[in-house]
Write a protein that holds these residues in place. Structure first.
Motif, mmCIF file in Angstrom:
data_model
loop_
_atom_site.group_PDB
_atom_site.id
_atom_site.type_symbol
_atom_site.label_atom_id
_atom_site.label_comp_id
_atom_site.label_asym_id
_atom_site.label_seq_id
_atom_site.Cartn_x
_atom_site.Cartn_y
_atom_site.Cartn_z
ATOM 1 N N PRO A 208 71.029 -21.686 58.020
ATOM 2 C CA PRO A 208 70.208 -20.544 57.605
ATOM 3 C C PRO A 208 70.414 -20.224 56.131
ATOM 4 C CG PRO A 208 71.395 -20.052 59.626
ATOM 5 C CD PRO A 208 71.980 -21.320 59.085
ATOM 6 N N SER A 209 69.325 -19.906 55.456
ATOM 7 C CA SER A 209 69.395 -19.546 54.041
ATOM 8 C C SER A 209 69.049 -18.071 53.867
ATOM 9 C CB SER A 209 68.415 -20.394 53.227
ATOM 10 O OG SER A 209 68.348 -19.919 51.888
ATOM 11 N N PRO A 210 69.842 -17.330 53.079
ATOM 12 C CA PRO A 210 69.519 -15.930 52.809
ATOM 13 C C PRO A 210 68.478 -15.747 51.713
ATOM 14 C CG PRO A 210 71.574 -16.475 51.742
ATOM 15 C CD PRO A 210 71.146 -17.715 52.490
ATOM 16 N N VAL A 211 67.904 -16.847 51.220
ATOM 17 C CA VAL A 211 66.820 -16.728 50.248
ATOM 18 C C VAL A 211 65.688 -15.936 50.894
ATOM 19 C CG1 VAL A 211 65.058 -18.008 48.979
ATOM 20 C CG2 VAL A 211 67.431 -18.798 48.968
ATOM 21 N N SER A 212 65.204 -14.932 50.181
ATOM 22 C CA SER A 212 64.231 -13.997 50.745
ATOM 23 C C SER A 212 63.124 -13.717 49.741
ATOM 24 C CB SER A 212 64.938 -12.697 51.145
ATOM 25 O OG SER A 212 65.546 -12.107 49.999
ATOM 26 N N SER A 213 62.157 -12.928 50.170
ATOM 27 C CA SER A 213 61.005 -12.614 49.318
ATOM 28 C C SER A 213 61.030 -11.158 48.895
ATOM 29 C CB SER A 213 59.695 -12.892 50.071
ATOM 30 O OG SER A 213 59.560 -12.000 51.170
ATOM 31 N N PRO A 312 58.064 -12.119 57.589
ATOM 32 C CA PRO A 312 58.638 -13.113 56.667
ATOM 33 C C PRO A 312 57.596 -13.592 55.658
ATOM 34 C CG PRO A 312 59.216 -13.620 58.937
ATOM 35 C CD PRO A 312 58.156 -12.562 58.989
ATOM 36 N N SER A 313 58.006 -13.699 54.400
ATOM 37 C CA SER A 313 57.074 -14.122 53.350
ATOM 38 C C SER A 313 57.692 -15.120 52.388
ATOM 39 C CB SER A 313 56.592 -12.890 52.550
ATOM 40 O OG SER A 313 55.976 -11.930 53.382
ATOM 41 N N VAL A 314 58.950 -15.509 52.621
ATOM 42 C CA VAL A 314 59.665 -16.258 51.600
ATOM 43 C C VAL A 314 59.022 -17.609 51.316
ATOM 44 C CG1 VAL A 314 61.327 -17.177 53.292
ATOM 45 C CG2 VAL A 314 61.919 -17.080 50.861
ATOM 46 N N GLU A 315 58.619 -18.361 52.320
ATOM 47 C CA GLU A 315 58.048 -19.675 52.048
ATOM 48 C C GLU A 315 56.706 -19.560 51.337
ATOM 49 O OE1 GLU A 315 58.114 -22.267 55.424
ATOM 50 O OE2 GLU A 315 60.235 -21.924 55.835
ATOM 51 N N ARG A 316 55.925 -18.555 51.703
ATOM 52 C CA ARG A 316 54.637 -18.327 51.012
ATOM 53 C C ARG A 316 54.883 -17.989 49.547
ATOM 54 N NH1 ARG A 316 52.381 -13.870 49.631
ATOM 55 N NH2 ARG A 316 53.670 -12.593 51.018
ATOM 56 N N VAL A 317 55.873 -17.150 49.263
ATOM 57 C CA VAL A 317 56.182 -16.767 47.888
ATOM 58 C C VAL A 317 56.661 -17.967 47.084
ATOM 59 C CG1 VAL A 317 57.805 -15.443 46.484
ATOM 60 C CG2 VAL A 317 56.615 -14.330 48.371
ATOM 61 N N LEU A 318 57.506 -18.795 47.681
ATOM 62 C CA LEU A 318 58.004 -19.980 46.968
ATOM 63 C C LEU A 318 56.888 -20.986 46.703
ATOM 64 C CD1 LEU A 318 61.405 -20.527 48.819
ATOM 65 C CD2 LEU A 318 61.052 -19.601 46.516
ATOM 66 N N GLU A 319 56.007 -21.163 47.670
ATOM 67 C CA GLU A 319 54.880 -22.069 47.458
ATOM 68 C C GLU A 319 53.961 -21.550 46.364
ATOM 69 O OE1 GLU A 319 53.267 -22.224 51.347
ATOM 70 O OE2 GLU A 319 54.771 -23.651 52.117
ATOM 71 N N ALA A 320 53.743 -20.240 46.312
ATOM 72 C CA ALA A 320 52.914 -19.655 45.257
ATOM 73 C C ALA A 320 53.567 -19.830 43.895
ATOM 74 C CB ALA A 320 52.691 -18.177 45.545
ATOM 75 N N ALA A 321 54.887 -19.668 43.827
ATOM 76 C CA ALA A 321 55.605 -19.861 42.568
ATOM 77 C C ALA A 321 55.496 -21.318 42.113
ATOM 78 C CB ALA A 321 57.062 -19.463 42.731
ATOM 79 N N ARG A 322 55.549 -22.243 43.062
ATOM 80 C CA ARG A 322 55.425 -23.669 42.701
ATOM 81 C C ARG A 322 54.034 -23.965 42.160
ATOM 82 N NH1 ARG A 322 53.706 -27.544 46.289
ATOM 83 N NH2 ARG A 322 54.380 -26.283 48.067
ATOM 84 N N ARG A 323 53.003 -23.406 42.781
ATOM 85 C CA ARG A 323 51.632 -23.639 42.309
ATOM 86 C C ARG A 323 51.451 -23.072 40.908
ATOM 87 N NH1 ARG A 323 50.412 -22.287 47.730
ATOM 88 N NH2 ARG A 323 49.937 -20.149 47.103
#
Length: 326
Positions: A208-213, A312-323
């Motif tokens: 588990p990762s504590p990386v969050s949005s 949960p929004s962390v993966e969406r936020v990271l994908e947006a940052a990558r784009r």
């Protein structure tokens, strides 16, 4: 000290929340969330403070001598239903200093006292899960293991708030985890690393990762501030379901390299040894690598017990940052 009010509502019936640190990364995001929720947001400028003390009793003694600043803050907070302290110095790799302790330890005590004097219903101080350092399980206890100047300053702030004489306004320390957002430099750095062959995890990568949005954090602050029942003195930002591998995949658009766990542990042990010889200069960077490889588990807490876990929004936020970066 300058204060302003920002709201899309013209009537005076909406609740008023005072936010310190509204110009920062979390504060600015929080302002948008609160305004959409129909809350009038009052910006309060945080005073710049220096703290010489390194223990809770010393911080309380210093705060007691700053009557004028406390009174000014109380005037700024008058009429506010909820007070949020999102101010402070977010310098995970910085060195210890009176300025760091002033922002992260002395300021929260002064704001808590001022919120009490102003008659606020609740004070929420945004702390950091970094106060628990290398503990294998993040939780909502007062057990802390700070490992750097930054985490020690945040732990000192929590300790001082816990040691002050309770007032009518209850105080909650909300421990934010590794908060990411499209506007944050640390997120941009994560995207860059995740996009290279350096992106790696220990073992299977399912830790588990504590990386969050920032979206989930702001939603959690809103929920805690609105909650009509008792909120504990310490609450932990809920886990968003990410693993160390899913974080890197979302941020980099590629699967990470899987390294032997023993090799990762050996590398970290050597790195921390060198860092201690250099006055902890590398502790912040090494901690980021450690989190990338091993993550950190979280014990379900107040949010889970009361059904107040944000979406949960962390993966969406990271994908947006990558784009945005590519």
């Amino acid at each position: 000290m300058i204060s302003s009010t920002s709201s899309s509502h013209a009537s005076g019936s909406e609740p008023i929340w005072a936010v310190l640190g509204a110009s920062g990364f979390i504060g600015s995001s929080l302002q948008a969330v609160l305004t959409r929720a129909g809350i009038t947001v009052r910006f309060v400028k945080a005073p710049r403070l220096n703290a010489q003390s390194t223990d809770a009793s010393g911080i309380l003694a210093e705060a007691a001598r700053l009557q004028d600043i406390r009174q000014d803050l109380a005037g700024e907070l008058a009429g506010a239903d909820v007070v949020i302290n999102a101010a402070g110095l977010a310098t995970p790799t910085g060195a210890d200093s009176p300025v760091l302790r002033g922002a992260n330890a002395l300021l929260p005590v002064l704001v808590a006292d001022a919120a009490d004097a102003a008659g606020a219903r609740r004070f929420i101080h945004l702390s950091s899960a970094a106060v628990q350092g290398h503990r294998p399980l993040l939780d909502e206890t007062d057990q802390v293991e700070p490992f750097s100047a930054y985490s020690r300053s945040k732990a000192l702030g929590e300790a001082a708030l816990g040691a002050r004489k309770p007032g009518r306004c209850p105080v909650t320390c909300l421990r934010a985890t590794s908060v990411q957002g499209t506007e944050r430099q640390t997120t941009a750095s994560l995207v860059r690393i995740a996009s290279t062959p350096l992106a790696s995890v220990a073992g299977r990568g399912d830790a588990p990762s504590p990386v969050s949005s920032v979206d989930a954090l702001c939603a959690f602050v809103l929920t805690a501030g609105r909650y009509e029942g008792t909120v504990p003195p310490v609450i932990l930002q809920p886990w968003e379901g990410a693993t160390v591998a899913s974080v890197l995949t979302a941020a980099g658009g590629r699967k990470p390299l899987h390294l032997p766990a023993w090799l990762c542990r050996a590398g970290l042990a050597a790195g921390y040894l060198v860092s201690r010889l250099l006055g902890e200069r590398l502790h912040g960077t090494l901690r980021r690598v450690e989190m990338m490889w091993f993550g950190q588990r979280q014990e379900p807490g107040w949010a889970e017990a009361t059904g107040n876990v944000p979406e949960p929004s962390v993966e969406r936020v990271l994908e947006a940052a990558r784009r945005e970066q590519h």
